[in-house]
Write a protein that holds these residues in place. Sequence first.
Motif, PDB file in Angstrom:
ATOM      1  N   SER A  59      15.097   2.089   1.132  1.00  0.00           N
ATOM      2  CA  SER A  59      15.557   2.056  -0.260  1.00  0.00           C
ATOM      3  C   SER A  59      16.327   0.775  -0.537  1.00  0.00           C
ATOM      4  O   SER A  59      16.777   0.083   0.387  1.00  0.00           O
ATOM      5  N   ALA A  60      16.464   0.468  -1.801  1.00  0.00           N
ATOM      6  CA  ALA A  60      17.242  -0.688  -2.236  1.00  0.00           C
ATOM      7  C   ALA A  60      17.864  -0.362  -3.586  1.00  0.00           C
ATOM      8  O   ALA A  60      17.345   0.465  -4.343  1.00  0.00           O
ATOM      9  N   SER A  61      18.978  -1.012  -3.865  1.00  0.00           N
ATOM     10  CA  SER A  61      19.654  -0.809  -5.150  1.00  0.00           C
ATOM     11  C   SER A  61      19.152  -1.826  -6.166  1.00  0.00           C
ATOM     12  O   SER A  61      18.876  -2.980  -5.831  1.00  0.00           O
ATOM     13  N   LEU A  62      19.047  -1.372  -7.392  1.00  0.00           N
ATOM     14  CA  LEU A  62      18.648  -2.242  -8.490  1.00  0.00           C
ATOM     15  C   LEU A  62      19.670  -2.079  -9.608  1.00  0.00           C
ATOM     16  O   LEU A  62      19.907  -0.966 -10.074  1.00  0.00           O
TER      17      LEU A  62
ATOM     18  N   TYR B 187      10.970   3.213  -1.205  1.00  0.00           N
ATOM     19  CA  TYR B 187       9.611   2.793  -0.861  1.00  0.00           C
ATOM     20  C   TYR B 187       9.213   3.509   0.424  1.00  0.00           C
ATOM     21  O   TYR B 187       9.955   3.520   1.410  1.00  0.00           O
ATOM     22  N   THR B 188       8.057   4.132   0.413  1.00  0.00           N
ATOM     23  CA  THR B 188       7.589   4.885   1.576  1.00  0.00           C
ATOM     24  C   THR B 188       6.126   4.555   1.854  1.00  0.00           C
ATOM     25  O   THR B 188       5.364   4.257   0.925  1.00  0.00           O
TER      26      THR B 188
ATOM     27  N   GLY C 208       0.792  -1.231   0.000  1.00  0.00           N
ATOM     28  CA  GLY C 208       0.000   0.000   0.000  1.00  0.00           C
ATOM     29  C   GLY C 208       0.816   1.268   0.000  1.00  0.00           C
ATOM     30  O   GLY C 208       0.260   2.366   0.009  1.00  0.00           O
ATOM     31  N   GLY C 209       2.144   1.146   0.006  1.00  0.00           N
ATOM     32  CA  GLY C 209       3.002   2.322   0.000  1.00  0.00           C
ATOM     33  C   GLY C 209       3.268   2.818  -1.410  1.00  0.00           C
ATOM     34  O   GLY C 209       2.630   2.374  -2.379  1.00  0.00           O
TER      35      GLY C 209
END
Length: 195
Positions: free
Chosen positions: A161-164, A149-150, A122-123
């Motif tokens: 956050s994450a790295s892609l 993502y928040t 839902g974020g």
Amino acid sequence: RYTDSKGCTDSTNKYITVGGTTAFMGNLNAVCANDPSFALNVGFPTGGNYHGTGVYNNRFYPDSAGAGVHTISYVVSSFGCNDTATKSITVNATPTVTISSLPNQCASTFSVSLTSYGSPSGGSFYGSAVIGTNFYPIIAGAGTHTVYYTKSNGGCADTTSASLVVDPVPVASLSNFSERCVTDGVFTLSGGSPT
């Protein structure tokens, strides 16, 4: 003043110090559990000290206090006399969000849905080449990109956050083959790059 049995009088006087003052506190606005600490400055007269859960050196630490309603006291001293004022402060809970590891993508991939990677659901996602809940490798290009993502619970929000990694599209090439006769035997194909 004193009068003896013979009617003689004498008097003297001394000063007495009456200390004390009245402490007052202004209202304290609600905060989020992940808000930074802040100086408490709503007490009057100035120069007093604050006490309570999450209070250290006249600063309030929401993360230390934790979610809930907390009582803050303000104590002022004057000539050995103390007075105390109290106010409540509300610390609102903050959702704890996570984003799972994002798999590498090829730069030629059009889009990848991010929905299943953010928790709780839902974020909102944002970042370079992020549109809605999709990441577009074809727009981002090769390299390492950060996806955020928040999520908010109405008044308080948390972000992670994450790295892609987007891998470059390999460029395939093949050298020309020499002419062969139909009677030639089997031969090994070569000249392809990358190997």
